[in-house]
Design a protein around this motif. Structure first.
Motif, mmCIF file in Angstrom:
data_model
loop_
_atom_site.group_PDB
_atom_site.id
_atom_site.type_symbol
_atom_site.label_atom_id
_atom_site.label_comp_id
_atom_site.label_asym_id
_atom_site.label_seq_id
_atom_site.Cartn_x
_atom_site.Cartn_y
_atom_site.Cartn_z
ATOM 1 N N GLU A 189 -53.564 -81.045 53.531
ATOM 2 C CA GLU A 189 -54.717 -80.749 52.685
ATOM 3 C C GLU A 189 -55.541 -82.006 52.383
ATOM 4 O O GLU A 189 -56.769 -81.948 52.316
ATOM 5 C CB GLU A 189 -54.275 -80.098 51.378
ATOM 6 N N LEU A 190 -54.883 -83.150 52.210
ATOM 7 C CA LEU A 190 -55.634 -84.382 51.956
ATOM 8 C C LEU A 190 -56.412 -84.795 53.203
ATOM 9 O O LEU A 190 -57.553 -85.271 53.118
ATOM 10 C CB LEU A 190 -54.685 -85.498 51.517
ATOM 11 N N ILE A 191 -55.824 -84.606 54.372
ATOM 12 C CA ILE A 191 -56.520 -84.878 55.636
ATOM 13 C C ILE A 191 -57.713 -83.932 55.785
ATOM 14 O O ILE A 191 -58.814 -84.352 56.179
ATOM 15 C CB ILE A 191 -55.550 -84.744 56.824
ATOM 16 N N THR A 192 -57.511 -82.657 55.463
ATOM 17 C CA THR A 192 -58.601 -81.689 55.542
ATOM 18 C C THR A 192 -59.775 -82.118 54.674
ATOM 19 O O THR A 192 -60.931 -82.150 55.122
ATOM 20 C CB THR A 192 -58.123 -80.296 55.093
ATOM 21 N N PHE A 193 -59.498 -82.438 53.421
ATOM 22 C CA PHE A 193 -60.556 -82.856 52.499
ATOM 23 C C PHE A 193 -61.285 -84.084 53.030
ATOM 24 O O PHE A 193 -62.522 -84.146 53.002
ATOM 25 C CB PHE A 193 -59.954 -83.144 51.119
ATOM 26 N N THR A 194 -60.536 -85.039 53.544
ATOM 27 C CA THR A 194 -61.127 -86.282 54.025
ATOM 28 C C THR A 194 -62.017 -86.033 55.242
ATOM 29 O O THR A 194 -63.110 -86.598 55.356
ATOM 30 C CB THR A 194 -60.030 -87.303 54.356
ATOM 31 N N ALA A 195 -61.566 -85.190 56.157
ATOM 32 C CA ALA A 195 -62.382 -84.864 57.329
ATOM 33 C C ALA A 195 -63.657 -84.132 56.924
ATOM 34 O O ALA A 195 -64.736 -84.395 57.470
ATOM 35 C CB ALA A 195 -61.571 -84.025 58.314
ATOM 36 N N LYS A 207 -65.484 -78.632 47.877
ATOM 37 C CA LYS A 207 -65.033 -78.146 46.564
ATOM 38 C C LYS A 207 -63.814 -77.234 46.712
ATOM 39 O O LYS A 207 -62.864 -77.327 45.932
ATOM 40 C CB LYS A 207 -66.170 -77.404 45.867
ATOM 41 N N ALA A 208 -63.865 -76.351 47.711
ATOM 42 C CA ALA A 208 -62.734 -75.435 47.912
ATOM 43 C C ALA A 208 -61.465 -76.211 48.188
ATOM 44 O O ALA A 208 -60.382 -75.850 47.696
ATOM 45 C CB ALA A 208 -63.038 -74.472 49.059
ATOM 46 N N HIS A 209 -61.571 -77.290 48.939
ATOM 47 C CA HIS A 209 -60.368 -78.032 49.295
ATOM 48 C C HIS A 209 -59.974 -79.059 48.231
ATOM 49 O O HIS A 209 -58.852 -79.579 48.273
ATOM 50 C CB HIS A 209 -60.514 -78.650 50.675
ATOM 51 N N VAL A 210 -60.854 -79.334 47.274
ATOM 52 C CA VAL A 210 -60.392 -80.012 46.054
ATOM 53 C C VAL A 210 -59.418 -79.082 45.341
ATOM 54 O O VAL A 210 -58.311 -79.481 44.954
ATOM 55 C CB VAL A 210 -61.566 -80.383 45.133
ATOM 56 N N THR A 211 -59.834 -77.823 45.175
ATOM 57 C CA THR A 211 -58.953 -76.824 44.555
ATOM 58 C C THR A 211 -57.667 -76.666 45.351
ATOM 59 O O THR A 211 -56.568 -76.596 44.770
ATOM 60 C CB THR A 211 -59.682 -75.465 44.463
ATOM 61 N N ASN A 218 -51.468 -82.364 45.125
ATOM 62 C CA ASN A 218 -52.204 -83.617 45.128
ATOM 63 C C ASN A 218 -52.993 -83.751 43.827
ATOM 64 O O ASN A 218 -53.276 -82.764 43.149
ATOM 65 C CB ASN A 218 -53.144 -83.699 46.339
ATOM 66 N N THR A 219 -53.377 -84.970 43.475
ATOM 67 C CA THR A 219 -53.994 -85.246 42.189
ATOM 68 C C THR A 219 -55.436 -85.717 42.356
ATOM 69 O O THR A 219 -55.873 -86.076 43.455
ATOM 70 C CB THR A 219 -53.216 -86.345 41.449
ATOM 71 N N ARG A 220 -56.156 -85.723 41.266
ATOM 72 C CA ARG A 220 -57.513 -86.292 41.256
ATOM 73 C C ARG A 220 -57.483 -87.721 41.782
ATOM 74 O O ARG A 220 -58.340 -88.128 42.564
ATOM 75 C CB ARG A 220 -58.081 -86.251 39.833
ATOM 76 N N ILE A 246 -65.284 -83.417 43.596
ATOM 77 C CA ILE A 246 -64.062 -83.611 42.802
ATOM 78 C C ILE A 246 -64.346 -83.370 41.321
ATOM 79 O O ILE A 246 -63.618 -82.631 40.645
ATOM 80 C CB ILE A 246 -63.496 -85.028 43.023
ATOM 81 N N ASN A 247 -65.424 -83.986 40.805
ATOM 82 C CA ASN A 247 -65.728 -83.882 39.380
ATOM 83 C C ASN A 247 -66.054 -82.448 38.961
ATOM 84 O O ASN A 247 -65.815 -82.068 37.807
ATOM 85 C CB ASN A 247 -66.893 -84.802 39.019
ATOM 86 N N SER A 248 -66.576 -81.651 39.899
ATOM 87 C CA SER A 248 -66.924 -80.268 39.556
ATOM 88 C C SER A 248 -65.683 -79.405 39.358
ATOM 89 O O SER A 248 -65.739 -78.377 38.675
ATOM 90 C CB SER A 248 -67.811 -79.654 40.645
ATOM 91 N N ILE A 249 -64.582 -79.812 39.944
ATOM 92 C CA ILE A 249 -63.331 -79.042 39.861
ATOM 93 C C ILE A 249 -62.345 -79.667 38.887
ATOM 94 O O ILE A 249 -61.689 -78.958 38.102
ATOM 95 C CB ILE A 249 -62.673 -78.917 41.261
ATOM 96 N N VAL A 250 -62.224 -80.974 38.920
ATOM 97 C CA VAL A 250 -61.270 -81.672 38.054
ATOM 98 C C VAL A 250 -61.956 -82.908 37.471
ATOM 99 O O VAL A 250 -61.855 -84.003 38.028
ATOM 100 C CB VAL A 250 -59.950 -82.006 38.805
ATOM 101 N N PRO A 251 -62.707 -82.734 36.367
ATOM 102 C CA PRO A 251 -63.448 -83.847 35.790
ATOM 103 C C PRO A 251 -62.530 -84.950 35.292
ATOM 104 O O PRO A 251 -61.340 -84.720 35.011
ATOM 105 C CB PRO A 251 -64.199 -83.199 34.621
ATOM 106 N N ALA A 252 -63.106 -86.140 35.202
ATOM 107 C CA ALA A 252 -62.349 -87.271 34.657
ATOM 108 C C ALA A 252 -62.028 -86.992 33.193
ATOM 109 O O ALA A 252 -62.839 -86.425 32.449
ATOM 110 C CB ALA A 252 -63.164 -88.547 34.781
ATOM 111 N N LYS A 253 -60.838 -87.392 32.784
ATOM 112 C CA LYS A 253 -60.479 -87.250 31.371
ATOM 113 C C LYS A 253 -61.197 -88.319 30.551
ATOM 114 O O LYS A 253 -61.416 -89.435 30.997
ATOM 115 C CB LYS A 253 -58.966 -87.400 31.205
#
Length: 255
Positions: A189-195, A207-211, A218-220, A246-253
């Protein structure tokens, strides 16, 4: 400070490529100095992923970028950092459903050339786990593991003339590729997001693959580390789009 950056870059290139003066830019000494220090001092220090993972993600980016001439150096780096030849091959193969066959073929050719130059014993074992009879159900199971029961709703509501695309997504993308051995689901999944972020213009899929990454563990921070590794090769516009995804799915704390 400048000397420290240069020293850090040289140490990193020595570890990865057995050459502290490894050239990153072939024909321009000034740009080579800028990018060597940026990639191997700044970026290398800012991403906390293991060295082998960084090199695998670079291979995914270079495949997506269709720059096979840069593949051999990072095959060598991945091997020296502790990645197996199988992990390297699976990284490049895994990008195929996302970047297309025309980009993966030259990347594989460059990879096999690098394997021979680095003494890798060939052929590598096959890593497929599905048959023609099982690929759809196996792929659908992985797809639902990542994206949940919404996949059933998506498939049921697809127009009749589109259902074969949904079928292929389950049977081919997830069945033929995600079920392969050699990398675990978090790595895939991390490879998918990166590609995807390297391709650009695929923000809904990013965005879908952030989810999807969050769903498999995997983490933010790991997603941001992957974006950081990709930055020198994809530029700032694609990088900022990736961060927005990334921020749209898992915003910074809040600090």
């Amino acid at each position: 400070m400048a000397s420290n950056r240069n020293d850090a870059a040289c140490r990193s290139m020595e570890q990865l490529y057995n050459n502290p003066q490894q050239r990153i830019v072939a024909d321009d000494n000034e740009l080579n100095s800028i990018m060597s220090k940026f990639i191997y001092a700044d970026i290398n220090g800012q991403s906390k992923l293991p060295a082998w993972s960084k090199e695998l993600l670079k291979l995914a980016v270079l495949t997506a970028n269709n720059t096979p001439e840069e593949i051999p150096l990072h095959v060598q780096g991945a091997l020296r950092a502790g990645a197996s030849a199988t992990q390297i091959r699976e990284t490049i193969i895994h990008t195929l459903p996302y970047v297309g066959m025309s980009r993966v073929q030259p990347a594989l050719k460059a990879m096999y050339k690098a394997f021979k130059e680095n003494g890798v014993k060939l052929p590598l074992p096959n890593n497929g786990t599905v048959t023609d009879a099982t690929r759809y159900e196996a792929g659908l199971a992985v797809q639902k593991e990542i994206f949940g029961p919404a996949i059933d709703k998506m498939n049921a509501s697809a127009p009749a003339d589109q259902k074969h695309i949904n079928y292929n997504l389950s049977a081919n993308c997830f069945g033929d590729f995600y079920t392969r051995e050699g990398l675990d689901l978090k790595e895939r999944e991390l490879i998918t997001f990166t590609a995807i972020i390297a391709m650009g213009g695929c923000e809904p899929q990013a965005k879908a693959h952030v989810t999807g990454n969050l769903a498999v563990g995997n983490t933010r921070k790991q997603l941001l580390d992957a974006v950081t590794i990709a930055l020198p090769y994809i530029g700032y516009p694609k990088t900022l789009n990736a961060i927005a995804a990334i921020n749209s799915i898992v915003p910074a704390k809040e600090q």
